[in-house]
Design a protein around this motif. Structure first.
Motif, PDB file in Angstrom:
ATOM      1  N   TRP A 209      34.874  23.009  11.247  1.00  0.00           N
ATOM      2  CA  TRP A 209      35.199  24.249  11.960  1.00  0.00           C
ATOM      3  C   TRP A 209      34.206  25.363  11.639  1.00  0.00           C
ATOM      4  O   TRP A 209      33.805  26.114  12.515  1.00  0.00           O
ATOM      5  CB  TRP A 209      36.613  24.692  11.585  1.00  0.00           C
ATOM      6  N   TRP A 210      33.830  25.482  10.398  1.00  0.00           N
ATOM      7  CA  TRP A 210      32.969  26.588   9.974  1.00  0.00           C
ATOM      8  C   TRP A 210      31.485  26.244  10.052  1.00  0.00           C
ATOM      9  O   TRP A 210      30.643  27.099   9.795  1.00  0.00           O
ATOM     10  CB  TRP A 210      33.344  27.022   8.558  1.00  0.00           C
ATOM     11  N   ASP A 211      31.150  24.992  10.405  1.00  0.00           N
ATOM     12  CA  ASP A 211      29.737  24.612  10.565  1.00  0.00           C
ATOM     13  C   ASP A 211      29.126  25.430  11.696  1.00  0.00           C
ATOM     14  O   ASP A 211      29.788  25.751  12.674  1.00  0.00           O
ATOM     15  CB  ASP A 211      29.601  23.122  10.898  1.00  0.00           C
TER      16      ASP A 211
ATOM     17  N   LEU B 122      29.128  32.239   5.369  1.00  0.00           N
ATOM     18  CA  LEU B 122      30.470  32.775   5.172  1.00  0.00           C
ATOM     19  C   LEU B 122      30.918  32.471   3.747  1.00  0.00           C
ATOM     20  O   LEU B 122      30.583  31.425   3.200  1.00  0.00           O
ATOM     21  CB  LEU B 122      31.449  32.146   6.167  1.00  0.00           C
ATOM     22  N   PRO B 123      31.681  33.370   3.146  1.00  0.00           N
ATOM     23  CA  PRO B 123      32.138  33.144   1.771  1.00  0.00           C
ATOM     24  C   PRO B 123      32.997  31.876   1.675  1.00  0.00           C
ATOM     25  O   PRO B 123      33.724  31.530   2.605  1.00  0.00           O
ATOM     26  CB  PRO B 123      32.975  34.380   1.446  1.00  0.00           C
TER      27      PRO B 123
ATOM     28  N   VAL C 185      35.496  37.444  11.239  1.00  0.00           N
ATOM     29  CA  VAL C 185      34.915  37.187   9.916  1.00  0.00           C
ATOM     30  C   VAL C 185      33.458  36.751  10.007  1.00  0.00           C
ATOM     31  O   VAL C 185      32.787  36.620   8.984  1.00  0.00           O
ATOM     32  CB  VAL C 185      35.723  36.143   9.124  1.00  0.00           C
ATOM     33  N   GLY C 186      32.970  36.516  11.211  1.00  0.00           N
ATOM     34  CA  GLY C 186      31.587  36.091  11.397  1.00  0.00           C
ATOM     35  C   GLY C 186      31.419  35.469  12.763  1.00  0.00           C
ATOM     36  O   GLY C 186      32.314  35.537  13.605  1.00  0.00           O
ATOM     37  N   GLN C 187      30.245  34.890  12.971  1.00  0.00           N
ATOM     38  CA  GLN C 187      29.961  34.212  14.229  1.00  0.00           C
ATOM     39  C   GLN C 187      29.553  32.779  13.952  1.00  0.00           C
ATOM     40  O   GLN C 187      28.909  32.485  12.950  1.00  0.00           O
ATOM     41  CB  GLN C 187      28.874  34.934  15.011  1.00  0.00           C
ATOM     42  N   VAL C 188      29.965  31.895  14.886  1.00  0.00           N
ATOM     43  CA  VAL C 188      29.730  30.465  14.746  1.00  0.00           C
ATOM     44  C   VAL C 188      29.168  29.930  16.056  1.00  0.00           C
ATOM     45  O   VAL C 188      29.605  30.332  17.145  1.00  0.00           O
ATOM     46  CB  VAL C 188      31.056  29.736  14.405  1.00  0.00           C
TER      47      VAL C 188
ATOM     48  N   GLU D 261      46.175  21.872  12.463  1.00  0.00           N
ATOM     49  CA  GLU D 261      45.702  22.292  11.149  1.00  0.00           C
ATOM     50  C   GLU D 261      44.269  21.816  10.933  1.00  0.00           C
ATOM     51  O   GLU D 261      43.846  20.812  11.494  1.00  0.00           O
ATOM     52  CB  GLU D 261      46.594  21.718  10.051  1.00  0.00           C
ATOM     53  N   LEU D 262      43.554  22.548  10.104  1.00  0.00           N
ATOM     54  CA  LEU D 262      42.219  22.138   9.696  1.00  0.00           C
ATOM     55  C   LEU D 262      42.327  21.337   8.404  1.00  0.00           C
ATOM     56  O   LEU D 262      43.061  21.718   7.496  1.00  0.00           O
ATOM     57  CB  LEU D 262      41.322  23.359   9.458  1.00  0.00           C
TER      58      LEU D 262
END
Length: 190
Positions: free
Chosen positions: A86-88, A94-95, A163-166, A79-80
């Motif tokens: 994670w989204w950094d 990202l929204p 949903v995007g790129q990271v 789990e996050l």
């Protein structure tokens, strides 16, 4: 796709996962030495050293598939947390409704690997199904390299959407960030 022989899938939680780390490291080193990844010894060492930290994360789960006595693949995730990174590294903002995390919201599929002789037989699907079975989370996420086309196709077939790129690390590869709803939202739950 060639028909698969049903694999025996062993699921490990945090407390017993260490007994499978040698097998997981060996599979990882074999799979990620191949294109498009082309990882080397330093990458394999980094992965091996990350396993105890991963196992300490909330909701950690590791699954290993075997056919007979041969390990054919593995998957692991956890789990996050609310303070996840994670989204950094998102290449475009990202929204907040994508990036906000809380306990029980998101399970991250960290790795899913099947050895080359065993691919296209349904083992990745079996591993994924066992990894996420019975999770009490709202959604799943994973990062996949855009040039890992077979993996990308599988994830899309399993209901993941980009949903995007990271780019999680400076000078590291760019990944497509993908999400998949797992359970419908209950009324009053964010």
């Amino acid at each position: 796709m060639t028909a698969s022989t049903e694999a025996v899938i062993t699921t490990y939680g945090a407390n017993e996962s260490e007994q499978a780390f040698d097998v997981v490291r060996a599979i990882y080193s074999e799979v990620y030495a191949e294109p498009p990844y082309l990882e080397g010894p330093a990458d394999f060492d980094d992965f091996g050293q990350s396993l105890p930290r991963r196992a300490a994360a909330p909701g950690f789960r590791l699954v290993v598939a075997r056919v007979g006595t041969e390990a054919v693949g593995f998957a692991l995730g956890h789990e996050l947390g609310a303070r996840t990174r994670w989204w950094d590294g998102a290449l475009a903002r990202l929204p907040e409704d994508v990036t906000s995390e809380w306990p029980g919201r998101t399970f991250a599929v960290i790795e899913l690997a099947v050895r080359k002789p065993w691919r296209r037989r349904g083992y990745a699907t079996q591993l994924h199904a066992h990894l996420v079975a019975g999770l009490g989370v709202v959604r799943l996420t994973l990062l996949v390299r855009p040039d890992a086309e077979p993996a990308h196709r599988a994830y899309e077939a399993w209901g993941y959407e980009r949903v995007g790129q990271v780019q999680p690390f400076d000078d590291g590869p760019i990944y497509d960030a993908m999400l998949r709803p797992l359970v419908p939202r209950r009324s009053g739950v964010p």
